[in-house]
Design a protein around this motif. Structure first.
Motif, PDB file in Angstrom:
ATOM      1  N   ALA A  14      40.119  43.637  35.354  1.00  0.00           N
ATOM      2  CA  ALA A  14      39.973  43.407  36.792  1.00  0.00           C
ATOM      3  C   ALA A  14      39.566  44.705  37.495  1.00  0.00           C
ATOM      4  O   ALA A  14      40.082  45.781  37.168  1.00  0.00           O
ATOM      5  N   GLY A  15      38.625  44.552  38.414  1.00  0.00           N
ATOM      6  CA  GLY A  15      38.104  45.722  39.109  1.00  0.00           C
ATOM      7  C   GLY A  15      36.871  46.319  38.457  1.00  0.00           C
ATOM      8  O   GLY A  15      36.207  47.171  39.052  1.00  0.00           O
ATOM      9  N   GLY A  16      36.576  45.874  37.253  1.00  0.00           N
ATOM     10  CA  GLY A  16      35.434  46.403  36.522  1.00  0.00           C
ATOM     11  C   GLY A  16      34.130  45.720  36.893  1.00  0.00           C
ATOM     12  O   GLY A  16      34.076  44.897  37.810  1.00  0.00           O
ATOM     13  N   GLY A  66      29.467  40.455  48.797  1.00  0.00           N
ATOM     14  CA  GLY A  66      30.005  41.807  48.840  1.00  0.00           C
ATOM     15  C   GLY A  66      30.418  42.355  47.486  1.00  0.00           C
ATOM     16  O   GLY A  66      30.696  43.551  47.362  1.00  0.00           O
ATOM     17  N   ARG A  67      30.458  41.497  46.472  1.00  0.00           N
ATOM     18  CA  ARG A  67      30.862  41.945  45.124  1.00  0.00           C
ATOM     19  C   ARG A  67      29.723  41.797  44.113  1.00  0.00           C
ATOM     20  O   ARG A  67      29.604  42.620  43.202  1.00  0.00           O
ATOM     21  N   PHE A  68      28.932  40.752  44.245  1.00  0.00           N
ATOM     22  CA  PHE A  68      27.843  40.486  43.302  1.00  0.00           C
ATOM     23  C   PHE A  68      26.504  40.720  43.990  1.00  0.00           C
ATOM     24  O   PHE A  68      26.357  40.470  45.192  1.00  0.00           O
ATOM     25  N   THR A  69      25.522  41.159  43.205  1.00  0.00           N
ATOM     26  CA  THR A  69      24.172  41.370  43.723  1.00  0.00           C
ATOM     27  C   THR A  69      23.172  40.778  42.739  1.00  0.00           C
ATOM     28  O   THR A  69      23.190  41.120  41.540  1.00  0.00           O
ATOM     29  N   MET A  83      27.719  42.355  38.814  1.00  0.00           N
ATOM     30  CA  MET A  83      29.013  41.858  39.239  1.00  0.00           C
ATOM     31  C   MET A  83      29.994  43.025  39.281  1.00  0.00           C
ATOM     32  O   MET A  83      30.308  43.621  38.240  1.00  0.00           O
ATOM     33  N   ASP A  84      30.446  43.356  40.466  1.00  0.00           N
ATOM     34  CA  ASP A  84      31.399  44.441  40.673  1.00  0.00           C
ATOM     35  C   ASP A  84      32.715  43.900  41.205  1.00  0.00           C
ATOM     36  O   ASP A  84      32.776  42.759  41.660  1.00  0.00           O
ATOM     37  N   SER A  85      33.729  44.710  41.153  1.00  0.00           N
ATOM     38  CA  SER A  85      35.058  44.328  41.650  1.00  0.00           C
ATOM     39  C   SER A  85      35.471  42.970  41.090  1.00  0.00           C
ATOM     40  O   SER A  85      35.935  42.095  41.829  1.00  0.00           O
ATOM     41  N   LEU A  86      35.316  42.814  39.816  1.00  0.00           N
ATOM     42  CA  LEU A  86      35.597  41.531  39.188  1.00  0.00           C
ATOM     43  C   LEU A  86      37.072  41.179  39.251  1.00  0.00           C
ATOM     44  O   LEU A  86      37.954  42.058  39.197  1.00  0.00           O
ATOM     45  N   LYS A  87      37.322  39.877  39.366  1.00  0.00           N
ATOM     46  CA  LYS A  87      38.682  39.340  39.451  1.00  0.00           C
ATOM     47  C   LYS A  87      38.907  38.384  38.280  1.00  0.00           C
ATOM     48  O   LYS A  87      37.937  37.809  37.756  1.00  0.00           O
ATOM     49  N   GLY A 117      23.987  30.060  28.454  1.00  0.00           N
ATOM     50  CA  GLY A 117      25.243  30.548  29.014  1.00  0.00           C
ATOM     51  C   GLY A 117      25.735  31.809  28.326  1.00  0.00           C
ATOM     52  O   GLY A 117      25.499  32.020  27.134  1.00  0.00           O
ATOM     53  N   THR A 118      26.417  32.630  29.084  1.00  0.00           N
ATOM     54  CA  THR A 118      27.039  33.839  28.550  1.00  0.00           C
ATOM     55  C   THR A 118      28.433  33.973  29.149  1.00  0.00           C
ATOM     56  O   THR A 118      28.625  33.779  30.348  1.00  0.00           O
ATOM     57  N   GLN A 119      29.403  34.273  28.300  1.00  0.00           N
ATOM     58  CA  GLN A 119      30.804  34.294  28.727  1.00  0.00           C
ATOM     59  C   GLN A 119      31.151  35.615  29.406  1.00  0.00           C
ATOM     60  O   GLN A 119      30.820  36.693  28.900  1.00  0.00           O
ATOM     61  N   VAL A 120      31.849  35.500  30.518  1.00  0.00           N
ATOM     62  CA  VAL A 120      32.427  36.663  31.189  1.00  0.00           C
ATOM     63  C   VAL A 120      33.924  36.409  31.298  1.00  0.00           C
ATOM     64  O   VAL A 120      34.346  35.386  31.833  1.00  0.00           O
ATOM     65  N   THR A 121      34.704  37.340  30.766  1.00  0.00           N
ATOM     66  CA  THR A 121      36.154  37.222  30.795  1.00  0.00           C
ATOM     67  C   THR A 121      36.733  38.447  31.487  1.00  0.00           C
ATOM     68  O   THR A 121      36.464  39.579  31.078  1.00  0.00           O
ATOM     69  N   VAL A 122      37.525  38.195  32.531  1.00  0.00           N
ATOM     70  CA  VAL A 122      38.134  39.278  33.302  1.00  0.00           C
ATOM     71  C   VAL A 122      39.641  39.197  33.135  1.00  0.00           C
ATOM     72  O   VAL A 122      40.255  38.192  33.466  1.00  0.00           O
TER      73      VAL A 122
END
Length: 124
Positions: A14-16, A66-69, A83-87, A117-122
């Motif tokens: 988280a936060g990465g 505000g978090r993703f661009t 993707m920034d400030s990930l939760k 698809g590509t997996q993102v795990t936070v």
């Protein structure tokens, strides 16, 4: 046949930050990012209208503003999602979608072409 290939997913705390890429086999007007978490419906994350060159060619879901661009490199037919400030709630399978026609960017059913698809795990 149009092909979309995503890359860049992974695991992060988280936060990465994570950067996704979507390479298309040809130029398409609309390119978007969707995500789907287990047990939930697919939802629009962000999109870009490649016909527009002004500052209003990108679109975002409220939960990522505000978090993703989202950005593009038209020379490479490639779209990115920074993707920034990930939760932890951003954890999902992220899909790239594209279409040649005018559409409502967040409506998944209106996109004809999809990546695998590509997996993102936070993690918290």
């Amino acid at each position: 046949q149009v092909q979309l290939v995503e890359s860049g997913g992974g695991s992060v705390q988280a936060g990465g930050s994570v950067r996704l890429s979507c390479s298309a086999s040809e130029f398409l007007r609309w390119m978007g990012w969707f995500r789907q978490a287990p047990g939930k419906e697919r939802e629009g994350v962000a999109a870009i209208d490649n016909f527009r060159t002004d500052a209003h060619n990108t679109y975002y879901a409220d939960f990522v503003k505000g978090r993703f661009t989202v950005s593009r490199d038209n020379a490479k037919n490639t779209m990115y999602l920074q993707m920034d400030s990930l939760k932890p709630e951003d954890t999902a399978l992220y899909y790239c979608a594209a279409d040649r026609n005018e559409l409502s960017w967040a409506q998944a059913a209106q996109y004809k072409y999809w990546g695998q698809g590509t997996q993102v795990t936070v993690s918290s």
